[in-house]
Design an enzyme around this catalytic site. Structure first.
Site, PDB file in Angstrom:
ATOM      1  N   CYS A  96      -5.869   9.839  65.942  1.00  0.00           N
ATOM      2  CA  CYS A  96      -4.505   9.386  64.580  1.00  0.00           C
ATOM      3  C   CYS A  96      -4.951   8.413  64.962  1.00  0.00           C
ATOM      4  O   CYS A  96      -5.623   6.973  65.658  1.00  0.00           O
ATOM      5  CB  CYS A  96      -3.627   9.517  65.622  1.00  0.00           C
ATOM      6  SG  CYS A  96      -3.661  11.484  65.635  1.00  0.00           S
TER       7      CYS A  96
ATOM      8  N   TRP B  89      -4.570  13.836  63.817  1.00  0.00           N
ATOM      9  CA  TRP B  89      -5.733  14.599  63.801  1.00  0.00           C
ATOM     10  C   TRP B  89      -5.441  15.547  64.523  1.00  0.00           C
ATOM     11  O   TRP B  89      -4.224  15.610  65.878  1.00  0.00           O
ATOM     12  CB  TRP B  89      -6.754  13.947  64.939  1.00  0.00           C
ATOM     13  CG  TRP B  89      -7.954  14.586  65.398  1.00  0.00           C
ATOM     14  CD1 TRP B  89      -9.192  14.893  64.392  1.00  0.00           C
ATOM     15  CD2 TRP B  89      -7.727  15.322  66.650  1.00  0.00           C
ATOM     16  NE1 TRP B  89     -10.362  15.366  65.337  1.00  0.00           N
ATOM     17  CE2 TRP B  89      -9.134  15.860  67.198  1.00  0.00           C
ATOM     18  CE3 TRP B  89      -7.334  15.890  67.868  1.00  0.00           C
ATOM     19  CZ2 TRP B  89      -9.657  16.635  67.640  1.00  0.00           C
ATOM     20  CZ3 TRP B  89      -7.427  16.222  68.696  1.00  0.00           C
ATOM     21  CH2 TRP B  89      -9.172  16.732  68.956  1.00  0.00           C
TER      22      TRP B  89
ATOM     23  N   GLU C 201     -23.272  18.997  68.051  1.00  0.00           N
ATOM     24  CA  GLU C 201     -21.652  18.192  67.517  1.00  0.00           C
ATOM     25  C   GLU C 201     -22.612  18.408  65.949  1.00  0.00           C
ATOM     26  O   GLU C 201     -21.006  18.678  64.912  1.00  0.00           O
ATOM     27  CB  GLU C 201     -21.540  17.124  67.946  1.00  0.00           C
ATOM     28  CG  GLU C 201     -21.139  17.355  69.578  1.00  0.00           C
ATOM     29  CD  GLU C 201     -21.168  15.714  69.616  1.00  0.00           C
ATOM     30  OE1 GLU C 201     -22.189  14.874  70.118  1.00  0.00           O
ATOM     31  OE2 GLU C 201     -19.828  14.951  69.629  1.00  0.00           O
TER      32      GLU C 201
ATOM     33  N   LYS D 137     -25.736  16.924  71.455  1.00  0.00           N
ATOM     34  CA  LYS D 137     -25.884  16.146  70.138  1.00  0.00           C
ATOM     35  C   LYS D 137     -26.100  16.583  69.236  1.00  0.00           C
ATOM     36  O   LYS D 137     -25.383  17.189  67.917  1.00  0.00           O
ATOM     37  CB  LYS D 137     -27.121  15.902  70.229  1.00  0.00           C
ATOM     38  CG  LYS D 137     -27.036  13.337  70.879  1.00  0.00           C
ATOM     39  CD  LYS D 137     -26.107  12.422  70.239  1.00  0.00           C
ATOM     40  CE  LYS D 137     -24.258  13.122  70.929  1.00  0.00           C
ATOM     41  NZ  LYS D 137     -23.708  12.612  71.265  1.00  0.00           N
TER      42      LYS D 137
ATOM     43  N   HIS E   7     -32.526  33.088  85.875  1.00  0.00           N
ATOM     44  CA  HIS E   7     -31.574  33.726  86.890  1.00  0.00           C
ATOM     45  C   HIS E   7     -30.668  34.118  85.345  1.00  0.00           C
ATOM     46  O   HIS E   7     -29.484  34.075  86.000  1.00  0.00           O
ATOM     47  CB  HIS E   7     -31.130  32.624  87.336  1.00  0.00           C
ATOM     48  CG  HIS E   7     -32.096  31.632  88.614  1.00  0.00           C
ATOM     49  ND1 HIS E   7     -32.481  32.810  89.271  1.00  0.00           N
ATOM     50  CD2 HIS E   7     -31.641  30.807  88.722  1.00  0.00           C
ATOM     51  CE1 HIS E   7     -33.116  31.817  90.644  1.00  0.00           C
ATOM     52  NE2 HIS E   7     -32.652  30.873  90.017  1.00  0.00           N
TER      53      HIS E   7
ATOM     54  N   GLU F 230     -27.563  16.558  77.536  1.00  0.00           N
ATOM     55  CA  GLU F 230     -26.386  15.368  76.381  1.00  0.00           C
ATOM     56  C   GLU F 230     -27.536  16.011  74.638  1.00  0.00           C
ATOM     57  O   GLU F 230     -26.760  16.054  73.693  1.00  0.00           O
ATOM     58  CB  GLU F 230     -27.470  13.642  76.707  1.00  0.00           C
ATOM     59  CG  GLU F 230     -26.823  13.144  75.403  1.00  0.00           C
ATOM     60  CD  GLU F 230     -25.210  12.919  75.085  1.00  0.00           C
ATOM     61  OE1 GLU F 230     -24.684  13.341  75.522  1.00  0.00           O
ATOM     62  OE2 GLU F 230     -25.155  12.179  73.790  1.00  0.00           O
TER      63      GLU F 230
ATOM     64  N   ARG G 228     -12.322   7.443  64.542  1.00  0.00           N
ATOM     65  CA  ARG G 228     -11.393   7.707  65.882  1.00  0.00           C
ATOM     66  C   ARG G 228     -11.547   9.433  64.768  1.00  0.00           C
ATOM     67  O   ARG G 228     -10.534   9.713  65.877  1.00  0.00           O
ATOM     68  CB  ARG G 228     -10.367   7.700  65.925  1.00  0.00           C
ATOM     69  CG  ARG G 228     -10.041   6.175  65.832  1.00  0.00           C
ATOM     70  CD  ARG G 228      -8.993   5.232  65.963  1.00  0.00           C
ATOM     71  NE  ARG G 228      -7.960   5.619  66.155  1.00  0.00           N
ATOM     72  CZ  ARG G 228      -7.630   5.249  67.366  1.00  0.00           C
ATOM     73  NH1 ARG G 228      -7.872   4.211  68.874  1.00  0.00           N
ATOM     74  NH2 ARG G 228      -6.788   5.264  68.452  1.00  0.00           N
TER      75      ARG G 228
ATOM     76  N   ASN H 170       1.094   8.977  67.331  1.00  0.00           N
ATOM     77  CA  ASN H 170      -0.416   8.888  67.519  1.00  0.00           C
ATOM     78  C   ASN H 170       0.075   9.869  69.350  1.00  0.00           C
ATOM     79  O   ASN H 170       1.116   8.026  69.583  1.00  0.00           O
ATOM     80  CB  ASN H 170      -1.302   8.247  67.502  1.00  0.00           C
ATOM     81  CG  ASN H 170      -2.606   8.458  68.127  1.00  0.00           C
ATOM     82  OD1 ASN H 170      -2.636   9.401  68.508  1.00  0.00           O
ATOM     83  ND2 ASN H 170      -2.933   7.173  68.191  1.00  0.00           N
ATOM     84  N   GLY H 171      -0.032  10.556  70.214  1.00  0.00           N
ATOM     85  CA  GLY H 171       0.124  10.704  70.906  1.00  0.00           C
ATOM     86  C   GLY H 171       0.610  12.547  71.169  1.00  0.00           C
ATOM     87  O   GLY H 171       0.883  13.227  69.290  1.00  0.00           O
TER      88      GLY H 171
ATOM     89  N   LYS I   9     -13.355  10.420  67.517  1.00  0.00           N
ATOM     90  CA  LYS I   9     -14.327   9.725  67.702  1.00  0.00           C
ATOM     91  C   LYS I   9     -13.525   9.258  69.743  1.00  0.00           C
ATOM     92  O   LYS I   9     -14.136   8.760  70.072  1.00  0.00           O
ATOM     93  CB  LYS I   9     -14.178   8.195  67.369  1.00  0.00           C
ATOM     94  CG  LYS I   9     -15.143   7.090  67.970  1.00  0.00           C
ATOM     95  CD  LYS I   9     -16.724   7.512  68.130  1.00  0.00           C
ATOM     96  CE  LYS I   9     -16.960   7.012  68.702  1.00  0.00           C
ATOM     97  NZ  LYS I   9     -18.848   7.512  68.969  1.00  0.00           N
TER      98      LYS I   9
HETATM   99  C1  F6R Z   1     -20.372  13.025  72.257  1.00  0.00           C
HETATM  100  C2  F6R Z   1     -18.718  12.938  71.955  1.00  0.00           C
HETATM  101  C3  F6R Z   1     -17.332  12.934  73.257  1.00  0.00           C
HETATM  102  C4  F6R Z   1     -17.171  11.964  73.709  1.00  0.00           C
HETATM  103  C5  F6R Z   1     -16.297  11.883  74.999  1.00  0.00           C
HETATM  104  C6  F6R Z   1     -15.709  10.976  75.660  1.00  0.00           C
HETATM  105  O1  F6R Z   1     -20.827  12.650  71.102  1.00  0.00           O
HETATM  106  O2  F6R Z   1     -18.542  11.473  71.948  1.00  0.00           O
HETATM  107  O3  F6R Z   1     -17.985  13.763  73.856  1.00  0.00           O
HETATM  108  O4  F6R Z   1     -18.361  11.125  75.027  1.00  0.00           O
HETATM  109  O5  F6R Z   1     -15.004  12.309  74.004  1.00  0.00           O
HETATM  110  O6  F6R Z   1     -15.585   9.636  75.065  1.00  0.00           O
HETATM  111  P1  F6R Z   1     -14.730   8.234  75.643  1.00  0.00           P
HETATM  112  O7  F6R Z   1     -16.809   8.135  76.444  1.00  0.00           O
HETATM  113  O8  F6R Z   1     -15.248   7.501  74.734  1.00  0.00           O
HETATM  114  O9  F6R Z   1     -14.320   8.698  77.433  1.00  0.00           O
END
Ligand code: F6R
Length: 603
Positions: free
Chosen positions: A2, A75, A486, A483, A502, A479, A27, A99-100, A598
């Site tokens: 949002c 969002w 995602e 990636k 296991h 990670e 975002r 927003n929220g 984001k």
């Molecule tokens: C993955 C990604 C998310 C953020 C997570 C935490 O690419 O960006 O997994 O890492 O939402 O976000 P922050 O770091 O902003 O607290």
């Protein structure tokens, strides 16, 4: 997650509002809308999907001369991402964006419905505008009606409300979700969820505090908290807008992967002096009474935390545990005042992480944030912050933020080690040499990128990916898998290589792709055996290693670095580029993957 933009003044409003929303696109959102109040007439437009849809719908709309406007990207949380659920929501003469999450919206909605109010949307936000109008109808002034409305809400919110009752004012409120008010010398006023839409327009801004609310017009900003009038605390707004372009790259994510070399130099700047780690931010901070570090984060930041936990124990010889913030919040954790509570967040606004931080503060722990966004909620609340200096990250899938987080945490492990008298001169020298080399390691080798591009076509099908590694390469495997899932929407899991036998090895067959992180500096023989076990079951192996590996179906040869962290950073870039190239071949939206946001400001 949002985005909110608002404007008061004589500028053409549609253009400013849509451009502002564009700045907040990173975002994440799934619908958008605007409302403009001009000469006692309200025009509003909403569209589901991308901002282009809203731009198209508003293409013939202009509003010149004085007026006010609000704009929102949504969002979905309560109710589907449809046009009707998009903001603004309206009553009979007022419009609101929010927003929220309003936690008590059901109670309020039932009460209002009982009084004959009908609702159009399924959102929690719509209650705000009806509640406000209810108080207006009870003959309260707009200001009192707004104050009473805000006092009735429980939850997290950034709210902008406009009404024909007060056609020159925007009413605003903020709690646990960011909201900024800006102004310039031309008596224009701006609102935004972050600095981004205000840069180049506002000269100075107020970062509203939780629980604050008020109303603003061309002449004044009336700010309140707990019914007390507050003095607005303006700060100068930086006017640099260099991050707005992709610099010739196809995607922000790609640009951000290539930028990692430069931003990590920034991260290091001034933090290594006389061959020692130096954090100006920590000059007053005493680690001697700290016996344990507990790190809390989500997603990619959690992976950075996990990688650093190996470094804190190995280098600083301090107990270190890592928690996923959304779990930590509700587990009734036992907290000890000798524990340093370390929070990691790119955005500084992640609701779960923010809440964990508040809990730790309440329990009297020392708190330290590693964050990329100055003035964000987490930065403002934690005792001390180390900024990662990655610059604005626009790709939803985090890359450079992760690199800078890991780098800061590695530096921090050395800082803690020295503060506690655990750092030998020899170890310090080796670590500093490797630290200084990180920006070079992160320079993207174009030939390697091209190789990954070619290789990616072989990995577009299959029933899943395992990324495996050991030690610090296990969080990197997590990670790498995150990636890939995602942005490619393919199923991928990160696993500690030694754990495959296991259970997960049962999945092994020729269409199970295993990306094996095989550094030469850490447990090479152990991981080699784990990969051999998979190969024996006909799994397809993509090995990433400086050492040739005969059983690999595909092989990416890395540099023979002598330090595990150098190998870590090189392999990090390879997994990022692999995910990017697979996603591009699948025709996905690399920068704004489906269902993701984001900045995750809801639970
Ligand atoms: C993955 C990604 C998310 C953020 C997570 C935490 O690419 O960006 O997994 O890492 O939402 O976000 P922050 O770091 O902003 O607290």
């Amino acid at each position: 997650m949002c985005g909110i933009v608002g404007y008061i003044g004589k500028r053409e409003k549609r253009e400013f509002l849509l451009d502002g929303l564009k700045e907040l696109e990173y975002r994440g959102y799934d619908s958008a809308g605007i409302a403009v109040l001009h000469q006692s007439e309200i025009n509003y437009f909403k569209a589901s999907g991308k901002l282009d849809n809203l731009t198209e719908k508003t293409k013939d709309f202009r509003s010149l001369g004085f007026g006010i406007g609000i704009a929102h990207t949504r969002w979905a949380t309560h109710g589907k991402p449809t046009e009707i659920n998009a903001h603004p929501h309206w009553g009979e003469f007022s419009f609101v964006i929010h927003n929220g999450i309003i936690e008590n919206y059901m109670e309020i909605k039932k009460e209002l419905q009982g009084e004959g109010v009908s609702f159009l949307s399924q959102t929690d936000s719509e209650v705000i505008v009806h509640l406000f109008e209810k108080y207006i109808k009870q003959n309260f002034t707009a200001q009192v009606a707004f104050e009473k409305t805000i006092n009735s809400l429980k939850g997290a919110y950034a709210i902008l409300l406009i009404s024909k009752i007060a056609p020159e004012s925007i009413f605003f409120a903020k709690n646990a979700v960011p909201l900024i008010v800006g102004r310039n010398a031309k008596d224009e006023l701006f609102f935004g969820s972050s600095d981004a839409p205000l840069i180049g327009f506002a000269d100075e801004v107020i970062y509203l505090e939780d629980g604050s609310y008020g109303w603003a017009n061309e002449k004044e900003i009336n700010l309140y908290k707990n019914s007390q009038k507050m003095q607005p605390n303006f700060k100068l707004l930086n006017s640099s807008k260099i991050y707005a372009q992709k610099d010739g790259f196809r995607f922000f994510m790609e640009k951000e992967i290539y930028e990692q070399s430069i931003v990590t130099s920034e991260t290091l700047m001034g933090r290594i002096k006389d061959d020692k780690v130096f954090f100006e931010e920590l000059s007053e901070y005493d680690f001697n009474d700290i016996e344990e570090i507990k790190i809390c984060a989500c997603g990619t930041s959690y992976h950075a935390a996990l990688a650093s936990s190996y470094l804190f124990e190995r280098i600083a010889k301090i107990r270190c545990s890592v928690e996923i913030a959304s779990e930590f919040r509700y587990k009734e954790p036992l907290l000890d005042k000798k524990t340093l509570f370390l929070i990691i967040s790119q955005s500084g606004e992640t609701a779960d992480t923010l809440q964990a931080l508040k809990m730790a503060k309440k329990a009297g722990l020392k708190t330290l944030a590693v964050c990329n966004v100055d003035n964000s909620s987490i930065v403002r609340i934690s005792d001390v912050t180390i900024l990662t200096r990655a610059g604005i990250e626009k790709g939803v899938a985090s890359t450079k933020a992760f690199a800078t987080q890991v780098l800061v945490l590695w530096l921090l492990s050395l800082h803690v080690a020295r503060s506690k008298g655990k750092l030998s001169e020899d170890l310090c020298k080796t670590e500093i040499k490797a630290l200084r080399g990180v920006p070079t390691v992160l320079k993207v080798n174009e030939e390697l990128h091209e190789k990954l591009h070619r290789l990616s076509k072989r990995y577009l099908h299959g029933h899943g990916f395992f990324f495996i590694g050991r030690d610090i390469f296990f969080p990197l495997a997590l990670e790498g898998a995150l990636k890939l899932k995602e942005i490619s929407y393919l199923h991928a899991e990160g696993y500690p290589a030694g754990e495959m036998k296991h259970g997960p090895i049962a999945l092994a067959d020729s269409t199970l792709f295993t990306v094996a992180l095989m550094p030469q500096t850490l447990l090479y023989d152990k991981i080699k055996s784990n990969v051999e076990e998979l190969s024996a079951r006909d799994a397809t192996i993509l090995a990433i290693s400086p050492k040739e590996f005969a059983l690999a179906d595909d092989f990416i040869k890395t540099q023979p670095y002598e330090h595990p962290m150098s190998e870590f950073f090189e392999m990090m870039v390879i997994t990022q580029l692999l995910a990017l190239e697979i996603s591009v071949r699948l025709g996905n939206d690399v920068d704004m993957p489906r269902n993701l946001a984001k900045s995750v400001t809801v639970e």
